[in-house]
Design a protein around this motif. Structure first.
Motif, PDB file in Angstrom:
ATOM      1  N   ASN A 327       0.834  -1.214   0.000  1.00 14.87           N
ATOM      2  CA  ASN A 327       0.000   0.000   0.000  1.00 14.87           C
ATOM      3  C   ASN A 327       0.865   1.259   0.000  1.00 14.87           C
ATOM      4  OD1 ASN A 327      -2.161  -1.696   0.122  1.00 14.87           O
ATOM      5  ND2 ASN A 327      -2.702  -1.258   2.241  1.00 14.87           N
ATOM      6  N   LEU A 328       1.913   1.187   0.806  1.00 20.22           N
ATOM      7  CA  LEU A 328       2.798   2.351   0.883  1.00 20.22           C
ATOM      8  C   LEU A 328       3.446   2.617  -0.483  1.00 20.22           C
ATOM      9  CD1 LEU A 328       4.175   4.468   2.713  1.00 20.22           C
ATOM     10  CD2 LEU A 328       5.972   2.812   3.120  1.00 20.22           C
ATOM     11  N   LEU A 329       3.887   1.526  -1.124  1.00 21.09           N
ATOM     12  CA  LEU A 329       4.534   1.691  -2.433  1.00 21.09           C
ATOM     13  C   LEU A 329       3.548   2.236  -3.470  1.00 21.09           C
ATOM     14  CD1 LEU A 329       7.262   1.185  -3.909  1.00 21.09           C
ATOM     15  CD2 LEU A 329       6.238  -0.920  -4.777  1.00 21.09           C
ATOM     16  N   ARG A 330       2.337   1.692  -3.448  1.00 21.80           N
ATOM     17  CA  ARG A 330       1.311   2.192  -4.382  1.00 21.80           C
ATOM     18  C   ARG A 330       1.072   3.672  -4.164  1.00 21.80           C
ATOM     19  NH1 ARG A 330      -2.322  -1.023  -6.805  1.00 21.80           N
ATOM     20  NH2 ARG A 330      -2.202  -3.228  -6.300  1.00 21.80           N
ATOM     21  N   SER A 331       0.953   4.022  -2.901  1.00 20.86           N
ATOM     22  CA  SER A 331       0.652   5.407  -2.575  1.00 20.86           C
ATOM     23  C   SER A 331       1.776   6.339  -3.056  1.00 20.86           C
ATOM     24  CB  SER A 331       0.465   5.502  -1.065  1.00 20.86           C
ATOM     25  OG  SER A 331       0.399   6.817  -0.684  1.00 20.86           O
ATOM     26  N   LEU A 332       2.994   5.837  -2.928  1.00 21.05           N
ATOM     27  CA  LEU A 332       4.147   6.617  -3.363  1.00 21.05           C
ATOM     28  C   LEU A 332       4.197   6.742  -4.885  1.00 21.05           C
ATOM     29  CD1 LEU A 332       6.740   7.920  -2.211  1.00 21.05           C
ATOM     30  CD2 LEU A 332       7.858   5.696  -2.465  1.00 21.05           C
ATOM     31  N   LEU A 333       3.823   5.643  -5.561  1.00 17.06           N
ATOM     32  CA  LEU A 333       4.032   5.588  -7.016  1.00 17.06           C
ATOM     33  C   LEU A 333       2.807   5.935  -7.847  1.00 17.06           C
ATOM     34  CD1 LEU A 333       6.104   2.284  -7.340  1.00 17.06           C
ATOM     35  CD2 LEU A 333       6.957   4.631  -7.467  1.00 17.06           C
ATOM     36  N   HIS A 334       1.665   6.173  -7.195  1.00 17.78           N
ATOM     37  CA  HIS A 334       0.452   6.235  -8.015  1.00 17.78           C
ATOM     38  C   HIS A 334       0.484   7.392  -9.012  1.00 17.78           C
ATOM     39  CE1 HIS A 334      -0.930   9.295  -5.180  1.00 17.78           C
ATOM     40  NE2 HIS A 334      -1.868   9.607  -6.045  1.00 17.78           N
ATOM     41  N   ARG A 335       1.307   8.405  -8.742  1.00 15.64           N
ATOM     42  CA  ARG A 335       1.422   9.506  -9.716  1.00 15.64           C
ATOM     43  C   ARG A 335       2.255   9.124 -10.936  1.00 15.64           C
ATOM     44  NH1 ARG A 335      -1.489  14.371  -8.547  1.00 15.64           N
ATOM     45  NH2 ARG A 335      -1.900  14.263  -6.331  1.00 15.64           N
ATOM     46  N   CYS A 336       2.961   8.006 -10.843  1.00 16.32           N
ATOM     47  CA  CYS A 336       3.792   7.583 -11.988  1.00 16.32           C
ATOM     48  C   CYS A 336       2.944   6.968 -13.090  1.00 16.32           C
ATOM     49  CB  CYS A 336       4.827   6.551 -11.547  1.00 16.32           C
ATOM     50  SG  CYS A 336       6.086   7.211 -10.463  1.00 16.32           S
ATOM     51  N   GLY A 337       1.730   6.584 -12.768  1.00 20.43           N
ATOM     52  CA  GLY A 337       0.862   5.956 -13.773  1.00 20.43           C
ATOM     53  C   GLY A 337       0.103   4.791 -13.172  1.00 20.43           C
ATOM     54  N   LEU A 338      -0.166   3.806 -14.007  1.00 16.42           N
ATOM     55  CA  LEU A 338      -0.894   2.614 -13.552  1.00 16.42           C
ATOM     56  C   LEU A 338       0.043   1.742 -12.715  1.00 16.42           C
ATOM     57  CD1 LEU A 338      -3.477   0.707 -14.044  1.00 16.42           C
ATOM     58  CD2 LEU A 338      -2.063  -0.327 -15.832  1.00 16.42           C
ATOM     59  N   VAL A 339      -0.389   1.405 -11.498  1.00 17.00           N
ATOM     60  CA  VAL A 339       0.448   0.541 -10.656  1.00 17.00           C
ATOM     61  C   VAL A 339      -0.346  -0.718 -10.315  1.00 17.00           C
ATOM     62  CG1 VAL A 339       1.825   0.386  -8.543  1.00 17.00           C
ATOM     63  CG2 VAL A 339       1.450   2.615  -9.606  1.00 17.00           C
ATOM     64  N   GLU A 340       0.190  -1.857 -10.706  1.00 11.55           N
ATOM     65  CA  GLU A 340      -0.493  -3.128 -10.448  1.00 11.55           C
ATOM     66  C   GLU A 340       0.428  -4.058  -9.668  1.00 11.55           C
ATOM     67  OE1 GLU A 340      -3.536  -3.865 -11.173  1.00 11.55           O
ATOM     68  OE2 GLU A 340      -4.154  -2.614 -12.856  1.00 11.55           O
ATOM     69  N   GLU A 341      -0.201  -4.958  -8.894  1.00  5.63           N
ATOM     70  CA  GLU A 341       0.587  -5.993  -8.227  1.00  5.63           C
ATOM     71  C   GLU A 341       0.272  -7.337  -8.860  1.00  5.63           C
ATOM     72  OE1 GLU A 341       0.047  -6.280  -3.973  1.00  5.63           O
ATOM     73  OE2 GLU A 341       1.429  -7.980  -3.837  1.00  5.63           O
ATOM     74  N   GLY A 342       1.262  -8.202  -8.946  1.00  5.68           N
ATOM     75  CA  GLY A 342       1.006  -9.524  -9.521  1.00  5.68           C
ATOM     76  C   GLY A 342       2.027 -10.519  -9.021  1.00  5.68           C
ATOM     77  N   PRO A 343       1.881 -11.773  -9.398  1.00  8.02           N
ATOM     78  CA  PRO A 343       2.879 -12.767  -9.016  1.00  8.02           C
ATOM     79  C   PRO A 343       4.210 -12.497  -9.717  1.00  8.02           C
ATOM     80  CG  PRO A 343       1.215 -13.717 -10.475  1.00  8.02           C
ATOM     81  CD  PRO A 343       0.795 -12.315 -10.210  1.00  8.02           C
TER      82      PRO A 343
END
Ligand code: NDP
Ligand code: A1CAB
Length: 456
Positions: A327-343
């Motif tokens: 969550n922290l990483l998403r929050s930090l990076l969400h301005r960079c564009g689409l952020v997805e998590e996967g295997p």
């Protein structure tokens, strides 16, 4: 004449001092994020004040003067003993004012001016100082029992507030916009490696409210550091300094250097850190072996359009990275564009599809333009139109949510121009070639991963 910046405009010392005084009072430090609109406003105000003080410069001349002063400031800061700087007569007169303007919000990197030096016009060395990296290892205790929440608190120095939706893989896209992880302003972000990708991510992060003074970047040479400094980001040649200073550390060096860099920083990595590697192919297993037990590690594959906040980023968590870390990483990076998590298996595929994929699109754009040039259009116009075509096609594809085949058929008039062009593309094997390109890049990423494992 004063030549500490710009000769052609013949600024004298008094005028420069008046100018710096005006900038200081206008709180110029707030404009160090490089935002054009805000900068223009400040320089327009400076123009009015300069005019009132009897100095008739254009706004552009003021901007240019400021740019040169800033550039000298950075040079002095980076290399206080450079003999070249001794030739910059008069610089010492402005140094104090420049430090006052530029020194905002850099509590860790202390910049100080030694006023006791003699004021001769040449032979002086500057006394702007970087702080030293931490001297002792603060490495993680193997039996640390800090709870996830406490860990996050210590990372962010504060609150974690989750929004109405938790981010799960399934509802990822919507969750991303609704997720509200409020980070305290003192979260520190470091980059080891100052190349294209580090710059792209840093630029993306800064397009939000993140303060440039809370980012620090390291690289062995200075060749890439200026552009970070232009954004107000602190720079250093010490990787260890970056680690000791940061909560989140991006490792943004080429894959073959991962082993060397992680070996160097490993003993400084503690349970306060989230280590994020963007190195193509380098697996979580390899990263975990090179860092202390229970290190929180995330493998991220970004792409270059992060620079314009249109990146496509996929990450996979290491065995000790929790949902909160994601969550922290998403929050930090969400301005960079689409952020997805996967295997993790998908990271190499995403590397082929998107990390490298942008280069495939550029090649296509280049070929489109060359086709137009062949048919007689001037090259500059052809390139402009090709880039707008790619941009427009991409936006429509994303925003409409339609399958590309559907949009393609909407462009094709039966017996019209497009179907003739598409036929040529199919004859050239463009579809198979593109699929092979993604496949080759994915396989190459896997190969790099195997190499990085073998290097240990
Ligand atoms: N470029 C892209 O589009 C993408 C790249 N990546 C990944 O990002 C990573 C970086 O790539 P990219 O930014 O393109 O590479 P660059 O060559 O642009 O930058 C590499 C940076 O690493 C620095 N560096 C070299 N050795 C060290 C060291 N020992 N310690 C600290 N820094 C060091 C270089 O320093 P100096 O400035 O002194 O040369 C340079 O700043 C790679 O692993 C790549 O796989 C991932 C997705 C997309
Ligand atoms: O070409 C590379 O290896 C990197 C990874 C993805 C894009 N650039």
């Amino acid at each position: 004449m004063d030549d500490s910046g710009i000769k052609k405009q013949n600024w004298d010392i008094t005028e420069t001092e008046v100018f710096l005084d005006i900038l200081k009072n206008l709180d110029m430090k707030k404009c160090r994020d490089g935002r054009k609109v805000r900068n223009h406003k400040v320089f327009t105000m400076a123009y009015n004040k300069m005019f009132a003080a009897g100095y008739h410069r254009t706004v552009d001349q003021l901007k240019f003067r400021w740019k040169l002063l800033k550039s000298t400031y950075y040079k002095v800061k980076r290399d206080p003993n450079s003999p070249a700087l001794n030739k910059v007569n008069g610089w010492f007169r402005y140094e104090k004012a420049m430090v006052e303007i530029m020194d905002a919000e850099q509590s860790v990197v202390e910049v100080e001016v030694n006023h006791s030096r003699n004021n001769s016009d040449d032979g002086e060395t500057s006394s702007l100082h970087w702080t030293q990296p931490c001297e002792e290892s603060t490495s993680r205790s193997p039996d640390a029992t800090t709870s996830d929440t406490e860990t996050l608190h210590s990372r962010c120095g504060g609150r974690l507030v989750e929004g109405p939706l938790a981010a799960t893989q399934e509802n990822n896209v919507q969750a991303q916009s609704m997720l509200q992880v409020k980070m305290e302003p003192q979260l520190k972000v470091g980059f080891i490696g100052a190349g294209n990708m580090a710059f792209g991510i840093a630029k993306g992060i800064l397009s939000g409210d993140f303060i440039p003074g809370n980012i620090k970047v390291s690289a062995p040479s200075s060749r890439n550091l200026d552009k970070f400094e232009e954004l107000g980001i602190a720079v250093t040649h010490s990787n260890v300094e970056v680690v000791c200073w940061s909560d989140v550390v991006f490792i943004a060096v080429k894959p073959h250097l991962i082993y060397v860099v992680l070996n160097e920083i490993s003993r400084y990595v503690t349970d306060r850190h989230i280590v994020v590697s963007v190195a193509a192919g380098v697996t979580l297993a390899a990263l975990e072996q090179l860092l202390p037990d229970s290190s929180v590690i995330i493998r991220l594959m970004p792409n270059l359009p992060c620079v314009v906040q249109e990146g496509a980023l996929l990450f996979a968590r290491g065995s000790h990275a929790k949902q909160e870390d994601a969550n922290l990483l998403r929050s930090l990076l969400h301005r960079c564009g689409l952020v997805e998590e996967g295997p993790e298996d998908w990271i190499d595929i995403h590397t082929g599809l998107s990390g490298s994929g942008v280069a495939f699109v550029y090649l296509f754009a280049e070929a489109l333009a060359e086709g137009a040039v062949k048919m007689g259009m001037p090259s500059a116009l052809a390139n402009t139109i090709a880039s707008q075509t790619v941009l427009g096609a991409g936006r429509l594809l994303r925003d409409s949510g339609k399958h590309p085949a559907q949009l393609r058929s909407e462009v094709c008039t039966p017996g019209g121009t497009t179907i003739f062009g598409l036929h040529s593309l199919e004859q050239g094997g463009v579809r198979a070639a593109t699929m092979s390109a993604v496949e080759s890049a994915t396989n190459r990423a896997k190969e790099l991963g195997l190499k990085s494992t073998a290097m240990k």
